[in-house]
Design a protein around this motif. Structure first.
Motif, mmCIF file in Angstrom:
data_model
loop_
_atom_site.group_PDB
_atom_site.id
_atom_site.type_symbol
_atom_site.label_atom_id
_atom_site.label_comp_id
_atom_site.label_asym_id
_atom_site.label_seq_id
_atom_site.Cartn_x
_atom_site.Cartn_y
_atom_site.Cartn_z
ATOM 1 N N GLY A 205 32.835 47.151 41.620
ATOM 2 C CA GLY A 205 33.985 46.935 40.751
ATOM 3 C C GLY A 205 35.012 46.011 41.379
ATOM 4 O O GLY A 205 35.561 45.129 40.712
ATOM 5 N N LEU A 206 35.263 46.205 42.657
ATOM 6 C CA LEU A 206 36.192 45.327 43.375
ATOM 7 C C LEU A 206 35.693 43.893 43.334
ATOM 8 O O LEU A 206 36.459 42.958 43.052
ATOM 9 C CB LEU A 206 36.351 45.796 44.825
ATOM 10 N N MET A 207 34.409 43.704 43.611
ATOM 11 C CA MET A 207 33.843 42.354 43.637
ATOM 12 C C MET A 207 34.004 41.676 42.281
ATOM 13 O O MET A 207 34.427 40.526 42.193
ATOM 14 C CB MET A 207 32.368 42.421 44.039
ATOM 15 N N ARG A 208 33.711 42.390 41.216
ATOM 16 C CA ARG A 208 33.802 41.784 39.883
ATOM 17 C C ARG A 208 35.252 41.480 39.501
ATOM 18 O O ARG A 208 35.542 40.427 38.931
ATOM 19 C CB ARG A 208 33.148 42.691 38.853
ATOM 20 N N ALA A 209 36.154 42.407 39.796
ATOM 21 C CA ALA A 209 37.568 42.169 39.486
ATOM 22 C C ALA A 209 38.108 40.990 40.285
ATOM 23 O O ALA A 209 38.817 40.127 39.747
ATOM 24 C CB ALA A 209 38.382 43.430 39.765
#
Length: 149
Positions: free
Chosen positions: A55-59
């Motif tokens: 999720g961090l990577m995508r955000a």
């Protein structure tokens, strides 16, 4: 586990993004895991932290793309390091039934990371690169019971 696998990555991105912006762009490659793509018994904290890293990577990929900063992740499978073995020397995750029936070498995974960071991957952001020897495909030898019609 969360401090290492999630907070560390967040702080790393926050710490390097300003310099990348000043330089006109850059690349962040998070090393995730097959544990971030599937669940395994006994690995609740690990898998949860790796799912959160996705999720961090995508955000971050979405937020930083307009600054010419790409953010991707590599999801290694079982790597031939001491962490892959029990104290008695047996494999923690037997790989004999993987599509590629062996552990990865650290150099092989480094190659995926280098690719994700290179200009060859310049059109990829928010990408998840799977480097698992076919682990996510399931076992090669699947026994099915025949059902007659």
């Amino acid at each position: 586990m969360l401090d290492t696998n999630l907070t560390g990555a967040l702080l790393g991105i926050r710490g390097t993004a300003p310099s990348m912006r000043k330089a006109g762009g850059g690349v962040v490659v998070n090393v995730n895991s097959i544990g971030g793509l599937t669940a395994a018994p006994g690995l609740v904290a690990y898998s949860s932290s790796k799912w959160a890293l996705r999720g961090l990577m995508r955000a971050a990929a979405k937020e930083l793309a307009r600054d010419n900063i790409r953010v991707n992740s590599v999801h290694p499978g079982i790597i031939g390091t001491p962490l892959a073995y029990a104290p008695d020397g047996s494999e923690l995750v037997p790989v004999a039934d993987f599509a590629i029936p062996r552990q990865a070498t650290p150099d092989e995974i480094a190659g995926f990371i280098l690719f994700a960071a290179s200009d060859e991957a310049r059109f990829a952001t928010g990408a998840e690169i799977l480097a698992d020897g076919g682990f996510m495909l399931g076992p090669r030898r699947l026994t099915l019971r025949k059902v007659g019609l």
